[in-house]
Design a protein around this motif. Structure first.
Motif, short mmCIF file in Angstrom:
data_model
loop_
_atom_site.label_atom_id
_atom_site.label_comp_id
_atom_site.label_asym_id
_atom_site.label_seq_id
_atom_site.Cartn_x
_atom_site.Cartn_y
_atom_site.Cartn_z
N PRO A 20 69.77 29.89 54.67
CA PRO A 20 70.12 29.77 56.63
C PRO A 20 69.99 31.27 57.65
CG PRO A 20 72.03 30.76 55.36
CD PRO A 20 70.92 30.19 54.18
N ARG A 55 67.66 30.24 62.99
CA ARG A 55 69.15 31.40 63.80
C ARG A 55 68.51 32.32 63.91
NH1 ARG A 55 74.11 30.96 60.70
NH2 ARG A 55 73.53 28.94 59.51
N ALA A 59 67.42 38.22 58.70
CA ALA A 59 68.93 38.85 58.43
C ALA A 59 69.15 39.80 57.58
CB ALA A 59 69.38 37.38 58.32
N ALA A 61 67.80 41.78 53.69
CA ALA A 61 67.93 41.46 52.22
C ALA A 61 68.68 40.45 51.37
CB ALA A 61 67.75 42.59 51.07
N ASP A 62 68.20 39.77 50.63
CA ASP A 62 69.21 38.17 49.72
C ASP A 62 70.43 39.44 49.23
OD1 ASP A 62 68.57 35.28 48.77
OD2 ASP A 62 70.75 36.31 48.59
N VAL A 63 71.25 39.46 50.26
CA VAL A 63 72.00 40.03 49.16
C VAL A 63 72.99 39.51 47.58
CG1 VAL A 63 74.38 40.98 49.86
CG2 VAL A 63 73.19 40.85 51.48
N GLY A 100 66.61 44.65 56.05
CA GLY A 100 65.16 44.84 55.58
C GLY A 100 64.49 43.79 56.09
N GLU A 103 63.49 46.23 59.00
CA GLU A 103 62.56 47.58 58.44
C GLU A 103 60.79 46.16 57.81
OE1 GLU A 103 65.04 47.74 54.85
OE2 GLU A 103 64.87 49.26 54.79
N GLU A 123 72.84 48.13 56.34
CA GLU A 123 73.45 48.45 54.97
C GLU A 123 74.80 49.14 54.20
OE1 GLU A 123 70.43 48.59 57.07
OE2 GLU A 123 69.00 47.84 55.61
N PRO A 130 69.68 52.08 53.97
CA PRO A 130 68.47 51.13 53.86
C PRO A 130 67.44 51.08 52.61
CG PRO A 130 68.96 51.95 55.77
CD PRO A 130 69.61 51.94 55.08
N GLY A 131 67.02 50.23 51.75
CA GLY A 131 65.68 50.77 51.27
C GLY A 131 64.79 50.38 51.34
N PHE A 251 68.83 54.28 47.33
CA PHE A 251 69.43 52.55 47.47
C PHE A 251 69.57 51.70 46.22
CE2 PHE A 251 69.59 48.86 48.66
CZ PHE A 251 68.67 48.05 48.21
N ARG A 271 83.00 34.99 55.10
CA ARG A 271 82.30 34.03 55.32
C ARG A 271 82.78 32.71 54.31
NH1 ARG A 271 79.59 37.82 56.31
NH2 ARG A 271 78.81 38.30 57.84
N ARG A 275 85.70 28.58 56.07
CA ARG A 275 84.70 27.62 56.15
C ARG A 275 85.05 26.49 55.30
NH1 ARG A 275 79.57 29.94 58.53
NH2 ARG A 275 79.06 30.93 56.19
N1 T1G Z 1 71.94 37.72 51.91
C1 T1G Z 1 71.99 36.27 51.44
N2 T1G Z 1 72.71 35.60 52.41
C2 T1G Z 1 73.48 35.65 52.67
C3 T1G Z 1 72.95 37.26 54.34
C4 T1G Z 1 72.01 38.08 53.66
N3 T1G Z 1 71.36 38.98 54.19
N4 T1G Z 1 72.90 37.22 55.81
C5 T1G Z 1 73.93 35.84 55.40
N5 T1G Z 1 73.70 34.79 54.74
C6 T1G Z 1 74.45 33.69 54.42
C7 T1G Z 1 75.89 33.82 54.38
O1 T1G Z 1 76.78 33.97 52.98
C8 T1G Z 1 76.19 32.60 54.63
O2 T1G Z 1 76.36 31.43 53.26
C9 T1G Z 1 75.15 32.11 55.63
O3 T1G Z 1 73.97 32.82 55.39
C10 T1G Z 1 75.48 32.33 56.92
O4 T1G Z 1 76.15 33.43 57.27
C11 T1G Z 1 66.36 46.03 51.41
C12 T1G Z 1 69.46 46.43 50.97
C13 T1G Z 1 72.50 37.14 60.04
C14 T1G Z 1 74.62 37.86 61.85
O5 T1G Z 1 74.05 42.46 56.19
O6 T1G Z 1 75.34 39.64 59.74
O7 T1G Z 1 69.01 44.45 53.92
O8 T1G Z 1 78.30 30.19 53.86
O9 T1G Z 1 77.84 32.77 58.78
O10 T1G Z 1 77.42 33.98 61.73
O11 T1G Z 1 67.83 47.56 53.32
O12 T1G Z 1 74.75 35.81 58.04
O13 T1G Z 1 76.64 29.22 54.52
O14 T1G Z 1 76.72 29.53 51.85
O15 T1G Z 1 77.27 35.11 58.66
O16 T1G Z 1 75.20 32.99 61.74
C15 T1G Z 1 71.42 43.52 55.15
C16 T1G Z 1 74.35 40.00 56.81
C17 T1G Z 1 71.46 43.53 54.13
C18 T1G Z 1 73.11 40.97 57.35
C19 T1G Z 1 74.11 35.35 60.83
N6 T1G Z 1 72.10 41.63 56.79
N7 T1G Z 1 74.23 38.92 57.72
O17 T1G Z 1 75.31 34.98 61.06
O18 T1G Z 1 75.76 33.04 59.98
S1 T1G Z 1 71.72 44.42 52.96
C20 T1G Z 1 72.70 41.88 56.81
C21 T1G Z 1 75.01 38.67 59.27
C22 T1G Z 1 69.65 45.32 53.45
C23 T1G Z 1 67.61 46.21 52.98
C24 T1G Z 1 69.26 46.04 52.90
C25 T1G Z 1 74.99 37.25 59.47
C26 T1G Z 1 74.07 36.66 60.96
P1 T1G Z 1 77.41 30.33 53.47
P2 T1G Z 1 76.46 33.77 58.51
P3 T1G Z 1 75.58 33.66 61.55
#
Ligand code: T1G
Length: 668
Positions: A20, A55, A59, A61-63, A100, A103, A123, A130-131, A251, A271, A275
């Motif tokens: 998503p 959208r 967003a 890395a895949d957390v 990410g 980045e 992060e 950040p990694g 990281f 999240r 829902r």
């Molecule tokens: N990884 C995996 N799943 C994610 C995700 C992510 N980063 N972000 C969102 N999802 C899933 C969420 O669990 C939900 O799943 C669906 O997407 C919709 O999310 C290497 C280490 C982008 C502003 O912290 O802030 O990058 O419940 O309801 O309201 O340096 O999602 O539908 O199954 O929040 O439209 C850094 C986290 C990661 C951003 C969109 N990134 N996400 O908001 O949707 S660490 C974040 C958000 C990283 C690097 C480092 C928001 C959004 P499901 P949602 P939304």
């Protein structure tokens, strides 16, 4: 294929499409590298525009991969491959470029963003840093002052601020794709800026790092922010490669930490809570206007929370004097937000303009939703609902804000039972994020779906709670306070217990929190139950309230609050009052006190879970974090308990855990 490459003349458009939110999964990272190889190998391609479908741009890395070992290609390598591509990449950003995703955008030579975009490094909110170069490239683009704010603050910025600080090169006018293609073509005709990895960065002024570190240490929210600052400091002192190596090591270390696991748990729990699966496909009713009955602190706060979403609100009070007080309460709350620069003066005027205060209940006749927030007494509430039934539309949803009464008793025998629901807000209602949603057995599914949709609109964290005294949060609070009093009885000092819980990460301990909120609220509930013939044990707090020690508001509660004193002071009067009730048990360390009280909370949570009052343990964690100040970076009492494991619980509790807790712990 999550990444496609198409050509528009000599410009390649690489689109990431992994719903998503285009999180950078392993496959997606590989496909980005493949796209960079393909663009470099094609002699007709002069530049690359990188876009995200759906959208968000990317967003982050895949957390969900963080519970597993990192798999190649690693994100720093993907960013470096883009940065060293033969053709310049332009990031065309919409929705969100976070972590990410930001980045990757920094690996591009240029960044252009559409209006409404959020950009930054969240992060630290996940307990990591950040990694993939965020702490090393960002200062090279915007300087250390802005980089420290972005990375250690964890709060994204909008496109305007991003442009102003130099994080992006342009804001797209009109269609993002077209704007990015034009930008790319124009850039090709000019000297190319050097990649961030190749740029130098001016070290900040003397004392900068100490000031930043002092500021961050005061937040006391886990380790990640300070570790992110250390990475930024390294970027000022070391060369690019060494700083990148330091960041990556930090990281990877934090990614495996309990704190990061806790914060990921909360991230996904929030999240999931918004829902509920049983509401999938059920259409909420539209809410275009709302009413609130009762203009006290709670009612005014609820009215303001509703007004902030743009809903017109009718606030009903019983008489003119109460209505005037209700309006004053609303004005005071709005004034507080203006003072804290959370709303502007024009916005404050708008909030007031959309509120009408009345003593005429028929003014609620056209409201889509009415929330009752009157005195916590069953008779008073029943009278309100009986009157609402007579004036509200048949399809209007009627909600009670009761904090511990049984909603079924409040509306028994009244109108259509399907339209009632409990909406338990937490004070101050326009600030606290938790909303306990308490369906009655007859509550219609679309009424429940509307309650969850309202929570999302209010920016609240909704948690469905079953019916019992205190639902989830207040039931655990009662247990927590009783356990704290037990420690008093065993000889622990009030100040030591509060200090122990602050050391665990709470903003306040159980006794100072009671003084803040007032001891008489719970006392009146206990007295009401006793008057109704319920077997309610005497508490130590009862002793204090009976001599007028109701907390800060009376200048004395568990502590003394002398005008002259800089801080609350332990009270000799309380010592005398309780002398007959407290014995010289074994003194406990701060850690042992915290372990005991958190375990008691978890044990009550396990019972709540076993009784079906909470649907999932993670919901209990959300209630405690968003309603009662449980430190987010500990994950909540149930997460914390599951990480501590069964073997340590007998020690923590000082006795074997209950069957429900033992079952919860063994379920793992
Ligand atoms: N990884 C995996 N799943 C994610 C995700 C992510 N980063 N972000 C969102 N999802 C899933 C969420 O669990 C939900 O799943 C669906 O997407 C919709 O999310 C290497 C280490 C982008 C502003 O912290 O802030 O990058 O419940 O309801 O309201 O340096 O999602 O539908 O199954 O929040 O439209 C850094 C986290 C990661 C951003 C969109 N990134 N996400 O908001 O949707 S660490 C974040 C958000 C990283 C690097 C480092 C928001 C959004 P499901 P949602 P939304």
């Amino acid at each position: 294929m999550a990444v496609t490459l198409e050509k528009d003349g000599s410009i390649a458009v690489v689109t990431v499409d992994s719903p998503p939110v285009n999180a950078l999964s392993r496959d997606l990272r590989q496909e980005l590298i493949d796209a960079a190889e393909a663009a470099d190998a094609d002699p007709d391609i002069e530049a690359v525009v990188l876009m995200g479908a759906g959208r968000a741009f990317i967003a982050g890395a895949d957390v969900s991969e963080f519970d597993r070992l990192p798999e190649p290609p690693h994100l720093p390598d993907v960013v470096a491959r883009i940065e060293t591509a033969k053709k310049p990449w332009i990031a065309a950003i919409h929705g969100a470029a976070l972590g990410g995703g930001m980045e990757v955008a920094l690996g591009c030579r240029f960044r252009i963003a559409a209006p409404g975009t959020r950009l930054g490094f969240p992060e630290v909110a996940l307990g990591v840093v950040p990694g993939a170069g965020g702490t090393v490239r960002t200062p090279r683009l915007v300087g250390f002052d802005k980089a420290v704010a972005l990375v250690t603050g964890g709060k994204p910025v909008g496109e305007e601020e991003a442009k102003a600080i130099g994080l992006i090169d342009a804001i797209a006018e009109g269609d993002l794709r077209q704007a990015a293609l034009s930008f790319a073509r124009a850039a090709l005709g000019k000297p190319m800026p050097s990649p961030l990895a190749a740029r130098d960065v001016a070290a900040p002024h003397e004392g900068f790092w100490v000031e930043a570190e002092t500021r961050l240490a005061k937040r006391g929210e886990g380790a990640a922010r300070l570790r992110a600052l250390a990475c930024l400091k390294r970027a000022a002192e070391a060369d690019f490669a060494a700083a990148m190596a330091h960041e990556r090591a930090t990281f990877l270390e934090l990614r495996a930490s309990d704190e990061a696991a806790a914060l990921r748990h909360v991230f996904f729990a929030e999240r999931a809570a918004s829902r509920p699966p049983e509401l999938k496909g059920i259409e909420p009713r539209p809410i275009r206007s709302a009413g609130v009955v009762g203009g006290g602190t709670m009612g005014a706060g609820i009215a303001l929370a509703l007004r902030r979403t743009g809903l017109p609100v009718v606030l009903l009070e019983r008489d003119e004097a109460a209505a005037a007080r209700g309006l004053d309460n609303f004005r005071d709350l709005v004034g507080g937000m203006v003072k804290r620069a959370l709303v502007s003066e024009p916005e404050a005027d708008e909030l007031l303009a959309g509120l009408s205060v009345t003593t005429e209940i028929r003014a609620l006749g056209d409201a889509d939703l009415v929330i009752e927030a009157v005195f916590e007494e069953i008779g008073v509430k029943r009278d309100v609902f009986a009157r609402l039934d007579g004036v509200c539309r048949p399809d209007a949803i009627l909600a009670t804000n009761t904090s511990y009464l049984d909603p079924r008793r409040i509306v028994a025998g009244l109108g259509d039972p399907e339209r009632y629901v409990g909406l338990h807000f937490f004070s101050p209602a326009h600030v606290m994020k938790l909303l306990e949603i308490v369906p009655l057995p007859e509550t219609a599914p679309e009424v429940l779906a509307t309650a969850f949709a309202l929570a999302a609109r209010l920016g609240k964290v909704p948690v469905k709670a079953g019916i019992c005294e205190g639902f989830i949060g207040n039931r655990i609070l009662k247990r927590y306070r009783a356990a704290a009093e037990d420690l008093l009885r065993q000889g622990a000092a009030i100040a030591d217990i509060d200090a122990a819980m602050r050391g665990f990460g709470f903003r306040m301990g159980p006794f100072e929190a009671q003084d803040m909120g007032g001891l008489d609220i719970a006392y009146l509930q206990r007295e009401g139950a006793r008057a109704a013939g319920e077997p309610v044990l005497e508490t130590l707090a009862d002793i204090l309230v009976r001599v007028g020690r109701k907390g800060r508001k009376t200048g004395a509660g568990w502590y003394d609050y002398a005008e002259s004193a800089a801080a609350p002071t332990p009270s000799s009067e309380v010592g005398e009052l309780l002398a007959a009730h407290v014995g010289g048990g074994p003194s406990l360390s701060g850690e042992a006190i915290a372990a005991r009280l958190v375990s008691e909370m978890a044990e009550e949570g396990a019972a709540i879970l076993a009784e079906g009052i909470a649907v999932a343990a993670k919901d209990i964690d959300l209630v405690e974090i968003h309603g009662y100040g449980f430190p987010r970076w500990r994950g909540g009492p149930m997460f914390h308990a599951s990480r501590r494991g069964a073997k340590r619980f007998a020690d923590d509790l000082g006795r074997p855990p209950s069957p429900a807790l033992a079952a919860f712990l063994s379920a793992g």
